[in-house]
Design a protein around this motif. Structure first.
Motif, PDB file in Angstrom:
ATOM      1  N   UNK A   5       0.723  -1.188   0.083  1.00  0.00           N
ATOM      2  CA  UNK A   5      -0.016  -0.152  -0.076  1.00  0.00           C
ATOM      3  C   UNK A   5       0.865   1.093   0.022  1.00  0.00           C
ATOM      4  N   UNK A   6       1.833   1.285   0.766  1.00  0.00           N
ATOM      5  CA  UNK A   6       2.935   2.418   0.929  1.00  0.00           C
ATOM      6  C   UNK A   6       3.573   2.551  -0.378  1.00  0.00           C
ATOM      7  N   UNK A   7       3.939   1.594  -1.041  1.00  0.00           N
ATOM      8  CA  UNK A   7       4.601   1.798  -2.600  1.00  0.00           C
ATOM      9  C   UNK A   7       3.437   1.985  -3.735  1.00  0.00           C
ATOM     10  N   UNK A   8       2.401   1.649  -3.537  1.00  0.00           N
ATOM     11  CA  UNK A   8       1.118   2.096  -4.278  1.00  0.00           C
ATOM     12  C   UNK A   8       0.849   3.499  -4.096  1.00  0.00           C
ATOM     13  N   UNK A  14       3.166  10.308  -6.787  1.00  0.00           N
ATOM     14  CA  UNK A  14       4.503  11.028  -7.192  1.00  0.00           C
ATOM     15  C   UNK A  14       4.778  10.709  -8.945  1.00  0.00           C
ATOM     16  N   UNK A  15       4.079   9.699  -9.464  1.00  0.00           N
ATOM     17  CA  UNK A  15       4.334   9.082 -10.892  1.00  0.00           C
ATOM     18  C   UNK A  15       3.074   9.515 -11.550  1.00  0.00           C
ATOM     19  N   UNK A  33       7.758   3.643 -15.930  1.00  0.00           N
ATOM     20  CA  UNK A  33       8.904   3.938 -15.066  1.00  0.00           C
ATOM     21  C   UNK A  33      10.209   3.703 -15.721  1.00  0.00           C
ATOM     22  N   UNK A  34      10.821   4.782 -15.997  1.00  0.00           N
ATOM     23  CA  UNK A  34      12.217   4.604 -16.752  1.00  0.00           C
ATOM     24  C   UNK A  34      13.297   4.514 -15.619  1.00  0.00           C
ATOM     25  N   UNK A  35      14.471   4.507 -15.962  1.00  0.00           N
ATOM     26  CA  UNK A  35      15.686   4.334 -15.112  1.00  0.00           C
ATOM     27  C   UNK A  35      15.614   5.579 -13.940  1.00  0.00           C
ATOM     28  N   UNK A  43      14.679   6.187  -3.638  1.00  0.00           N
ATOM     29  CA  UNK A  43      14.931   7.288  -2.567  1.00  0.00           C
ATOM     30  C   UNK A  43      13.585   7.530  -1.883  1.00  0.00           C
ATOM     31  N   UNK A  44      12.474   7.596  -2.452  1.00  0.00           N
ATOM     32  CA  UNK A  44      11.177   7.853  -1.861  1.00  0.00           C
ATOM     33  C   UNK A  44      10.623   6.768  -0.959  1.00  0.00           C
TER      34      UNK A  44
END
Length: 79
Positions: A5-8, A14-15, A33-35, A43-44
């Motif tokens: 959930x945090x990553x989602x 942010x993206x 998501x590119x490099x 980092x986030x």
């Protein structure tokens, strides 16, 4: 909140990732998501979840599930 959930939340906020597209089997490439975005996401995650992912090599071919697993491993190691 779970790691997934945090990553989602980070992906959406942010993206601009469509929440419906974030599934364990979805590749990070499928989420556009590119490099550079992968490095920013790393980092986030480190900042928000308090883990060190310096030794994790993410590529756009990796999946959301692999990313979640990597964070879990590093959270356990830090504990």
């Amino acid at each position: 909140m779970s790691t997934a959930d945090e990553i989602s939340t980070l992906l959406v906020a942010n993206f601009g990732t469509d929440p419906a597209a974030i599934r364990p089997e979805a590749s990070l490439r499928d989420l556009r998501l590119d490099s550079l975005a992968l490095e920013e996401l790393r980092l986030l995650i480190e900042d928000r979840l308090g883990v060190d992912l310096d030794d994790v090599q993410l590529t756009s071919r990796d999946t959301v599930g692999r990313l979640v697993d990597a964070v879990h491993v590093h959270r356990k190691a830090a504990a």
